[in-house]
Design an enzyme around this catalytic site. Structure first.
Site, short mmCIF file in Angstrom:
data_model
loop_
_atom_site.label_atom_id
_atom_site.label_comp_id
_atom_site.label_asym_id
_atom_site.label_seq_id
_atom_site.Cartn_x
_atom_site.Cartn_y
_atom_site.Cartn_z
CG LEU A 273 55.37 89.62 39.48
CD1 LEU A 273 55.43 89.88 40.97
CD2 LEU A 273 54.51 90.71 38.80
CB CYS A 283 49.92 80.59 24.81
SG CYS A 283 49.90 78.85 24.40
#
Ligand code: UDX
Length: 454
Positions: A273, A283
Site C-alpha cells: 500500500l 512480474c
C-alpha cells in the site's frame, strides 16, 4: 534427492541454491556457456543480497553445466525455471520453456521423475509441457512414457531483493499436480522448509514467530492460476492506493497516513500500500497482461486488472506532468533521476519506471542525469542508446539540475545531505516519487517538495 534446475535466472539460481543449502544435490543447467563458466567460478550474474553467501556455503551440493546429459538421467526432481518474457498481445513467449521440456524428454532415464514448472506460464501450460516431454521421450525410446514422469506446478513468490528470505521463510508453498505420487515427492523435497527444521544461516535468522509453512496442494490449473491471481492482486493494491493518492492530493489528505489507517485493518493489511510511481519489474506488468490475455481468450474482460494497469501507466506520465507544471518548459532543463532499478536492493531494470520517465523527458528536450547504487553498469550494458548521463554519486547527479526526481526508494537516499544538494542545484524542485523523504526537512532546506499524492 538429486535435483536438476533448468535456467539460472533469479528464480532458478535462488531455488537451486536454497535446495542445495537444504541438503539436496543440485545441478543447475543453463544454455548460456559464459554464464555457466562464471557460476562455476563462483560469480553471481546479478545482484541479489545474500545469494553469494548462500551459493558459497552450499557449493559442495551445487554444480553448474550446459549439458542436460550430466544430470537429467539421474534426477528425481527437475525444475524448469527458464524465462517467459513478454511476447505479443500480452501472452508470454514460451520458446525457452518448450526447449527445456524437449531437452528433458530427450534425456529421461525411465525411472519416475517429477518435472516441476517454476516459470510463470499461462494457465494450462502444465498439460502442454507434459505433451512435449512425452513426445520427446517416446520419439527417442520408442516406448510409452506412462509412469516415467509427471508434471507439477510450483509457482514462486519470491521478491527480488529479498529472494533468499522469501525462499527460506515463505508464507506458503503451492504445489499443483494431478498425480498423488508427485505431491509426495515434492513434500519430501520441501520437508525441511515446510517444517523449518534447517539451521538458519547467520546472515538471515529465522523470523521470531515463524512456524511450520502451510503447503497448498492443488490441481495443476489452480496452482497456475494462484500465481497470476496473487501477483495481480498485489498490483491492484498498489494501483488502488495510487488512485486514492490522487484524491488525497485534491482534498489535502496525507496518503501515507491514509495507507496506514486502512492497512491496519487486518482484512486489508499494510503491505503493498506504498503509494508512488507504481510498480515495475519482471512480474506485475507481464502477469497482469497475461491474465487479461487469458481472460480475453475465454470471452472475459478482466476490467479490474485492466484498470490497475492503466493507473500504473498514468503514474509515470504524472511525473512528467508535475515537472511540466512546475518548470513550465522542459526543453533545455536538466533533470536528475535518483534510482534506476525498478525497486531497491536489485540491479534489475525490467519495466523500471526510470526508463520510461527518462525517455519521456528526453522526448521533451530535457537532459537527464541519473544515479543508482547498483544498477548503473547494467543500465550501460542494456540501454547504451538511452541518452542519460550516469553519475558516480547522487550529489553529482543533482548538481546544476533544475529538478530532482526520486524514482527508486533506496534507503541511502533518505540519508543524503539534502541541504548541500539543494545549494548545488540550479532549481529547487524535488519530486519524491516514493513518498520516502521528510517533507518538512526538505522544505526547510529550501526545496519545493512535490509528490504524486500532494
Ligand atoms: C513480485 C511479487 O512480489 C513476487 O511474489 C512474485 O513472485 C514476483 O513479482 P518483485 O517484482 O520482485 O516481486 O517485487 P515487489 O517487491 O513485489 O515489487 C514490485 C513493484 O511494486 C516494485 O516496482 C515496487 O516498487 C512496487 N511497489 C511495491 C509499490 O509501488 N508499492 C508497494 O507498496 C509495494
Amino acid at each position: 534427492m538429486n535435483v536438476s534446475i533448468i535456467g539460472t535466472g533469479y528464480v532458478g539460481l535462488t531455488t537451486g541454491a536454497c535446495l542445495a543449502f537444504l541438503g539436496h544435490k543440485v545441478t543447475c543447467i543453463d544454455a548460456d556457456e559464459r554464464k555457466v563458466k562464471a557460476l562455476q567460478a563462483g560469480k553471481i550474474p546479478f545482484y541479489e543480497p545474500h545469494l553469494p553467501e548462500l551459493v558459497a556455503g552450499a557449493r559442495h551440493n551445487l554444480s553448474f553445466t550446459t549439458e542436460y546429459a550430466q544430470s537429467i538421467p539421474t534426477s528425481q526432481v527437475i525444475f524448469i525455471a527458464v524465462g517467459t518474457p513478454p511476447g505479443q498481445n500480452g501472452a508470454p513467449d514460451l520458446k525457452y520453456l518448450e526447449a527445456a521440456a524437449r531437452g528433458i524428454g530427450e534425456y529421461l532415464s525411465g525411472d519416475f521423475v517429477v518435472v516441476v514448472n517454476k516459470s510463470t506460464v499461462p494457465i494450462g501450460s502444465g498439460n502442454w509441457v507434459e505433451s512435449i516431454v512425452r513426445d520427446a521421450y517416446e520419439k527417442r525410446t520408442s516406448k510409452k512414457a506412462n509412469g516415467v514422469f509427471a508434471v507439477a506446478s510450483n509457482p514462486e513468490f519470491l521478491r527480488e531483493g529479498s529472494a533468499i528470505f522469501d525462499s527460506l521463510y515463505p508464507d506458503r508453498v503451492v504445489v499443483g499436480s494431478d498425480n498423488q505420487r508427485t505431491a509426495e515427492v515434492l513434500y519430501s523435497l520441501y520437508r525441511p522448509l515446510l517444517e523449518q527444521t534447517f539451521i538458519a544461516p547467520s546472515y538471515l535468522p529465522r523470523p521470531d514467530r515463524m512456524g511450520a509453512v502451510p503447503l497448498i496442494s492443488a490441481d495443476l490449473a489452480s496452482a497456475e492460476l494462484i500465481k497470476y491471481a496473487a501477483n495481480a492482486f498485489l498490483a491492484l493494491k498498489i494501483s488502488y492506493i495510487n488512485e486514492i493518492g490522487q484524491l488525497a492530493e485534491k482534498v489535502g489528505a496525507d496518503i501515507t497516513q491514509v495507507a496506514k489507517g486502512i492497512g491496519l485493518d487486518a482484512r486489508i493489511g499494510t503491505r503493498f500500500l506504498q503509494a508512488g510511481i507504481g510498480w515495475g519489474g519482471s512480474c506485475f506488468g507481464k502477469d497482469t497482461a497475461a491474465l487479461v490475455a487469458t481472460a480475453g481468450e475465454y470471452g472475459l474482460d478482466a476490467g479490474i486488472v485492466k484498470a490497475a494497469r492503466e493507473m500504473n501507466r498514468r503514474q509515470r506520465e504524472r511525473v512528467v506532468d508535475k515537472l511540466l507544471d512546475e518548470l513550465k518548459i522542459l526543453k533545455g532543463r536538466t533533470i536528475c533521476l535518483l534510482g534506476l532499478a525498478f525497486k531497491p536492493d536489485t540491479d534489475d531494470l525490467r519495466e523500471a519506471p526510470a526508463l520510461d520517465i527518462a525517455r519521456k523527458l528526453i522526448e521533451r528536450g530535457a537532459r537527464v542525469k541519473a544515479h543508482d547504487p547498483v544498477a548503473m553498469s547494467r543500465f550501460l550494458q542494456e540501454y547504451p542508446d538511452l541518452d542519460v548521463t550516469l553519475c558516480a554519486s547522487a550529489e553529482e547527479a543533482a548538481q546544476d539540475c533544475d529538478a530532482v526526481v526520486l524514482v527508486t526508494e533506496w534507503q541511502q537516499y533518505r540519508e543524503l545531505d539534502w541541504e548541500s544538494i539543494k545549494n548545488s542545484m540550479r532549481g529547487q524542485v524535488l519530486l519524491d516519487g516514493r513518498n520516502l523523504l521528510d517533507r518538512a526537512r526538505l522544505a526547510k532546506a529550501g526545496f519545493r517538495y512535490l509528490s504524486l499524492a500532494g
